[in-house]
Design a protein around this motif. Structure first.
Motif, mmCIF file in Angstrom:
data_model
loop_
_atom_site.group_PDB
_atom_site.id
_atom_site.type_symbol
_atom_site.label_atom_id
_atom_site.label_comp_id
_atom_site.label_asym_id
_atom_site.label_seq_id
_atom_site.Cartn_x
_atom_site.Cartn_y
_atom_site.Cartn_z
ATOM 1 N N SER A 51 49.076 37.907 33.472
ATOM 2 C CA SER A 51 49.451 39.294 33.770
ATOM 3 C C SER A 51 50.394 39.861 32.713
ATOM 4 C CB SER A 51 50.121 39.376 35.149
ATOM 5 O OG SER A 51 49.260 38.854 36.125
ATOM 6 N N ILE A 124 44.003 38.956 47.445
ATOM 7 C CA ILE A 124 42.604 38.717 47.799
ATOM 8 C C ILE A 124 41.696 39.625 46.960
ATOM 9 C CG2 ILE A 124 40.922 38.743 49.689
ATOM 10 C CD1 ILE A 124 43.140 36.583 49.900
ATOM 11 N N ASP A 125 42.075 40.890 46.836
ATOM 12 C CA ASP A 125 41.291 41.816 46.010
ATOM 13 C C ASP A 125 41.174 41.285 44.577
ATOM 14 O OD1 ASP A 125 41.295 43.374 48.260
ATOM 15 O OD2 ASP A 125 42.842 44.754 47.543
ATOM 16 N N GLN A 126 42.311 40.868 44.055
ATOM 17 C CA GLN A 126 42.348 40.386 42.676
ATOM 18 C C GLN A 126 41.441 39.163 42.510
ATOM 19 O OE1 GLN A 126 43.966 41.868 40.225
ATOM 20 N NE2 GLN A 126 43.344 40.360 38.704
ATOM 21 N N TYR A 477 51.287 37.311 39.865
ATOM 22 C CA TYR A 477 50.503 38.523 39.608
ATOM 23 C C TYR A 477 51.282 39.805 39.899
ATOM 24 C CZ TYR A 477 45.964 36.014 39.349
ATOM 25 O OH TYR A 477 44.920 35.212 38.999
ATOM 26 N N PHE A 478 52.023 39.788 41.021
ATOM 27 C CA PHE A 478 52.478 41.088 41.522
ATOM 28 C C PHE A 478 53.990 41.282 41.582
ATOM 29 C CE2 PHE A 478 48.176 40.552 43.263
ATOM 30 C CZ PHE A 478 47.586 41.634 42.622
ATOM 31 N N THR B 133 45.115 42.378 36.120
ATOM 32 C CA THR B 133 45.836 42.325 37.381
ATOM 33 C C THR B 133 46.096 43.737 37.886
ATOM 34 O OG1 THR B 133 46.924 40.322 36.656
ATOM 35 C CG2 THR B 133 47.934 41.489 38.498
ATOM 36 N N PRO B 136 41.676 45.873 40.818
ATOM 37 C CA PRO B 136 40.518 45.798 41.712
ATOM 38 C C PRO B 136 40.552 46.719 42.925
ATOM 39 C CG PRO B 136 41.432 43.634 41.287
ATOM 40 C CD PRO B 136 42.404 44.624 40.765
ATOM 41 N N GLN B 137 39.347 46.915 43.456
ATOM 42 C CA GLN B 137 39.161 47.633 44.709
ATOM 43 C C GLN B 137 39.217 46.641 45.868
ATOM 44 O OE1 GLN B 137 37.039 46.072 42.878
ATOM 45 N NE2 GLN B 137 35.031 47.048 42.972
ATOM 46 N N ASP B 138 39.060 47.124 47.075
ATOM 47 C CA ASP B 138 39.154 46.237 48.231
ATOM 48 C C ASP B 138 38.106 45.111 48.165
ATOM 49 O OD1 ASP B 138 40.343 45.951 51.099
ATOM 50 O OD2 ASP B 138 38.181 45.625 51.282
ATOM 51 N N ALA B 139 38.566 43.928 48.560
ATOM 52 C CA ALA B 139 37.729 42.735 48.398
ATOM 53 C C ALA B 139 36.399 42.858 49.127
ATOM 54 C CB ALA B 139 38.488 41.515 48.904
#
Lengths: 666, 250, 229
Positions: A51, A124-126, A477-478, B133, B136-139
């Motif tokens: 990142s 989870i999205d990532q 990551y965040f 990082t 993204p959009q929703d999984a």
């Protein structure tokens, strides 16, 4: 020293969002000039390095492995939590926060935990975007399962290899940055010390593990993402090379070690089989979704099983004690890890254990075979299926869910878990304690950040299942990509740090001298043998149940062992070559100091909470009794040298949102 | 039980190596690596240099352990890494020959330790999905068919141990490379750069000096994770399709 | 064309050449076999010689023949190049103990494709020198059927197949061809990227049938002539 957690003001749910948008930034042109060292390349390290590289910083990443993909994050089996509420079962960020705080027995910082819950969804999205192949349902949507200590399904998983898949995702993101040149990767390089210039951490000293060369690396900031210290117990579910050295070297240079006595004992591991044993193997917590834990209700049955005269199948249903379901009806087999572990210990202490050593309980899937078998038969339209068909169908369902774990169990024990119930016993698994950090993940030494399992921040006294992956990735990551800006924005005028600075020269010399010293003891015992002995001491005096008396006995024994180590260690080979024995030696040396601190911390904390169970502090049911009046604080220890006692610094924990309650899973 | 071990010893990458013979007393409950621990412990007691071998998690997932045991990478058990091989397999009086992986792309560093960094460079060439990082959009906005997800998982379960290369008489890295290509290229997220990925990764694989696949299938037979050569077929077709059917070049 | 050179010289490009030329040669073998079956006719070689004349005088077949020669050379040269490359990749130090387990193919055949290929190539050189060369440079005798002249390849073949060592060579070569096909047939499809749960079992079955039947029938020719002519 006053410890400032630097928790931003405002209501809990808004802290992170507000803080994030008001933090000082570093412009793209400045980012290029700023160097960051990341030590460790597991989930936290790889995520952070990737990142930060994406943001344009100049990153150097170090691992002692031959590849970032070997980091022990890879071994996490069960899953990763997120408050997605995809299952419409009442989950929310607030509930994940609450479960984590409660699961941690109210010994973590509220704001950190809330932030963790908040970013869980982004992870989870990532991961999905990176191509992590999570389990799915027929409609193509993500599947979830349940984990200990919670009543919702929020755990995302990829068979029993979730850690592997998430680590590979982070590793691939890191590889992309390496190819781009924003991250320079140093494989087979081990950090042996940090370098501090004018009070700020400005670099590290490493050893090239192939050539033995001592190298100096400079940067504007250093991130330690070096994992936990569970191997202080020698036998644990950690990988053989997991060690505390990077974190401990930082502690030796003034960073604080927080709550080291908060070690997690995982209830479902394969029991030890002999003295030569090098590690213990975990069976994922997810197995407790479908497996039922029991011991024989009668001592004579237990004895017969121990002596091999009977097997689990000889014990009739009525003579079995499903002790978790009996003691904790609301959560049953899915109580948190510390609770399940202690209950197993109690059963074995009563002489009801089921292995030759008497240290094991059953984890039985026969009910699950039956249940799944019937429902599959229904789906397939088989009416009035016979018992054999049901068993076969049910076993197939279990195989699809946990096949690799069952295979692993059979390879290690030589017993078929589809026929006989598994035998399991608790083992050291994770360490909630770690280097003290503030809300920015920065230690008390400016410029030194600690991420993932290596820090102490999010899990309190006990970590809930599937939260380690969440925390490692959240930090990497965040969190750090934002919070590091706080430090670096003040450093944009600092030119490239030179490795010729006197501080670098001096630290490198000290490292070299230490290695010389270890090589020149020329005694008779291997580092490994000291490590085994340390592990036995730690397990005996500071294991699942601790007492003031035992700890008082254990500490001098650790000190004596350490003295013997420096008198009688033998390291074969030379310094300037690939020498795994030398690596072990300096890692064990650090464990010998940490081990003592762990006992000191355990002795200081006169309460039972989470993974820290002091036998003096329990109720009549054998459950932990906390002391919120006196011990609702983080114990951050300043290590002096070995001749003096470490100094305790306290960070008081205040709870504005979570109400302090006795944990009850009944 | 008493075992005779013939182990490859080599001081460093430049030195010439050779076999040395040891005897070791082992128990049937030990893992293979624990048996080597016992040997090393006794060598250290005699002030001799222990045998260097790579290992870490000892639960079959990190991919650090290697070894060619009596001619088979990771030993005789199918779908098992060396660290999960147990001494139950052997009986008193057995002789076990232990060698490092042999391939020019995996030079020996010391004794049984080889340098597998060529795998790193293959991944760096394209074994990723280019997503930063936070983007993204929703999984759940990308539904993925169950079979595809499970096939992608199977390919992704590669542990990067290199047994495929060690087993292959041609020292080819096709199974490793194709497993990553297949994992990413079959998922919708990975399709965007699928063609460039296969071109770049194959190019890097060739540069590293691995041999050419001739479909012997020894890789599949020895892979501790049971990765299928279906992935190789997929990479083959994606490679020629990308080379001939697109404007992309590696 | 540099992109094409890059593609065709890449590891997978080279393999594709092996696969496509191999499949062409497999097809050729079948045509060759069917034609040569005329040998079994009890007509003193009329059908066989007529077939020979057709094959040597049809311009389309002449053109295809040139393609065939090129493909044989390409398959051989590429094969040897790959074999050398693979030896280099293994490095100088061989395993002291080596077990090669395989999953879906014959391990002897798959490991020895290069040696088997060389055997077949040597056979091919002798085979073509014996028959094809004699046809091409006109040293073959001539027969007349119904007033038309034919080169009498039949007589040459029958003469050759009376010689012990030639018959043995043919038999050995056909055993080699059997193994080469056993792996090569299905391997060609895998290289093309055809590996499918539904179709691959059929391909493998066909490969077995082909690898047994074709060399067997070819081998029957020298045996038939040796014992019955």
């Amino acid at each position: 020293m006053k410890l400032d957690g630097k928790v931003p003001p405002g209501p809990l749910p808004e802290k992170w969002t507000k803080y994030r948008s008001s933090m000082p930034l570093v412009s793209p042109s400045n980012k290029m000039r700023l160097e960051i060292i990341v030590v460790g390349s597991g989930l936290a390290g790889a995520a952070a390095a990737a990142s930060l590289g994406e943001l344009g910083y100049s990153v150097k990443c170090f691992t002692f492995h031959d590849s970032p993909r070997r980091a022990h994050s890879i071994a996490a089996q069960g899953g990763i939590n997120a408050a997605k509420n995809y299952f419409n079962d009442g989950d929310s960020v607030g509930r994940l926060f609450y479960d984590t705080i409660k699961g941690g027995d109210y010994r973590s910082r509220e704001a950190n935990v809330y932030r963790l819950a908040e970013v869980s969804n982004n992870i989870i999205d990532q991961a999905v975007a990176q191509g992590v192949p999570f389990a799915r349902e027929y409609g193509g949507m993500l599947e979830n399962r349940s984990f200990g200590g919670v009543q919702v399904s929020r755990t995302f998983y990829a068979k029993g290899q979730t850690g592997q898949q998430l680590l590979l995702g982070a590793y691939q993101a890191l590889s992309r940055q390496i190819a781009k040149g924003t991250v320079k990767m140093y494989n087979r390089h081990e950090m042996l010390d940090i370098v501090t210039i004018e009070g700020k951490t400005r670099g590290i000293i490493t050893r090239n593990l192939v050539t033995g060369e001592i190298e100096r690396h400079a940067a504007h900031a250093v991130l330690l993402c070096t994992g936990g210290y569970g191997n202080v117990f020698y036998l644990s579910t950690n990988a053989m090379n997991c060690n505390v050295s990077a974190a401990w070297r930082a502690v030796r240079r003034g960073a604080l070690m927080a709550n080291p006595c908060f070690t997690q004992i995982h209830p479902t591991c394969i029991p030890q089989s002999g003295d030569y044993q090098s590690k213990l193997t975990l069976m994922s917590e997810s197995l407790r979704n479908d497996g039922r834990v029991w011991v024989p209700g009668k001592k004579e049955d237990a004895k017969a099983i121990q002596e091999g005269r009977k097997t689990a199948l000889d014990i009739p249903e009525g003579d079995r004690d499903y002790f978790l379901e009996r003691r904790y009806p609301a959560f049953g087999n899915l109580v948190p890890r510390d609770v399940a572990s202690r209950a197993a210990k109690v059963a074995c202490d009563e002489g009801l254990g089921v292995s030759p050593t008497g240290l094991a309980v059953f984890l039985d899937f026969s009910d699950a075979f039956e249940r799944y078998g019937r429902s599959t038969a229904n789906i397939k339209g088989i009416h009035n299926p016979d018992a054999a068909t049901i068993l076969q169908l049910g076993q197939k369902v279990i195989e699809d869910k946990y096949g690799n774990l069952f295979e692993m169990y059979e390879k290690i024990t030589g017993e078929n878990p589809y026929k006989l119930p598994m035998k399991i016993y608790p083992a050291v698994h994770y360490t909630m304690g770690g280097v003290w950090v503030d809300y920015n993940l920065e230690t008390n030494i400016p410029g030194l950040f600690v991420l993932g399992e290596a820090n102490f921040s999010d899990h309190g006294a006990n970590r809930l299942g599937a939260s380690a992956l969440m925390q490692g990735l959240a930090d990497g990551y965040f969190v750090i990509p934002y919070t590091i800006g706080n430090f670096l924005s003040k450093d944009i005028k600092t030119p490239k740090i030179s490795t010729d600075a006197p501080e670098f020269v001096k630290t490198a010399e000290e490292v070299q001298a230490r290695l010389n010293m270890l090589m020149n003891i020329k005694g008779n015992q291997s580092a490994e043998s000291f490590h085994r002995r340390l592990g036995k001491l730690m397990w005996e005096y500071c294991g699942m149940g601790r007492t003031a008396e035992g700890l008082a006995k254990g500490r001098p024994l650790v000190r004596a062992l350490r003295e013997e180590f420096y008198r009688d260690l033998y390291v074969p080979g030379t310094m300037n070559e690939f020498n795994p024995e030398l690596e072990k030696a300096y890692r064990v040396a650090d464990f010998l100091e940490l081990g003592e601190l762990l006992m000191i911390d355990a002795q200081n904390r006169n309460e039972s909470c989470g993974g820290h169970f002091r036998e003096e502090f329990q109720n009549d049911k054998g459950d932990a009794v906390r002391n919120d009046e006196e011990y609702a604080y983080v114990a951050a220890w300043e290590w002096m040298d070995t001749s003096k006692d470490p100094i305790l610094h306290k960070e008081e924990l205040t709870f504005e949102y979570a109400e302090l309650k006795t944990r009850s899973y009944e | 039980m008493k075992l005779t071990l013939k182990i490859w010893r080599q001081k460093d990458a430049k030195s010439k190596g050779g076999f040395e013979t040891y005897t070791v007393e082992a128990s049937t409950h030990m893992s293979f690596l624990e048996m080597l621990d016992v040997l090393n412990e006794s060598l250290i007691r005699e002030k001799k240099e222990p045998v260097a071998f790579e290992h870490d998690c000892r639960e079959g997932i990190c991919g650090a352990c290697s070894l060619v045991i009596n001619g088979q990478p990771h030993g005789p058990w199918a779908k098992t890494t060396t660290c999960q091989l147990h001494m139950r397999q052997y009986k008193d009086g057995d002789t076990i020959v232990v060698e490092p992986y042999r391939a020019v792309a995996f030079p020996v560093l010391k004794d049984l330790v080889v340098d597998r960094s060529s795998f790193e460079r293959i991944i760096q060439a394209g074994g990723f999905i280019s997503v930063n990082t936070g983007q993204p959009q929703d999984a759940n906005s990308i539904p993925i068919d169950l079979d595809t997800a499970s096939k992608a998982f199977d390919a992704a379960s590669c542990i990067g141990c290199g047994a495929c290369v060690a087993a292959c008489p041609n020292s080819s890295a096709m199974l490793f490379t194709s497993a990553k290509v297949a994992h990413l290229n079959m998922l919708p997220q990975g399709k965007v750069e699928a063609q460039q990925r296969v071109l770049n990764m194959v190019k890097q694989m060739d540069l590293e000096g691995f041999g050419r696949c001739s479909n012997i299938t020894a890789c599949e037979a020895e892979c501790p994770k049971g990765i299928s050569i279906e992935n190789i077929a997929r990479m083959n077709r994606e490679y020629w399709a990308a080379s001939l059917g697109s404007e992309k070049i590696a | 064309m540099s992109w094409f050179i890059k593609f065709i010289t890449s590891s997978l490009g080279q393999k594709l050449v092996m696969s496509l030329t191999g499949l062409f040669l497999i097809l050729f073998l079948l045509v060759h076999l069917l034609g040569n079956m005329q040998l079994f006719r009890d007509d003193d070689g009329y059908a066989f010689n007529a077939y020979t004349k057709f094959m040597t005088h049809n311009p389309l077949i002449e053109a295809v023949a040139i393609l065939l020669y090129i493909f044989i050379l390409l398959h051989s040269i590429q094969g040897v190049a790959l074999w050398l490359q693979n030896r280099r990749s293994r490095g100088p130090q061989a395993y002291a103990v080596k077990v090669t387990k395989t999953t879906g193919t014959n391990s002897f055949a798959s490991k020895n494709m290069a040696s088997l290929g060389i055997l077949i190539f040597v056979f091919l050189a002798i085979h073509m020198g014996d028959f094809w060369w004699k046809m091409k440079n006109g040293t073959a005798p001539v027969v007349q059927y119904e007033g038309e002249e034919y080169q009498d390849l039949y007589t040459i073949v029958v003469a050759s197949f009376q010689v012990d060592w030639i018959v043995i060579l043919y038999l050995v070569a056909m055993v080699g061809l059997f193994f080469h096909l056993l792996h090569g047939f299905q391997s060609a499809f895998q290289t093309l990227g055809i590996n499918h749960k539904k179709y691959t079992p059929a391909i493998k079955f066909l490969g077995w049938v082909y690898a047994i039947l074709v060399p067997l029938l070819f081998a029957a020719m020298p045996i038939y002539v040796y014992f019955f002519k």
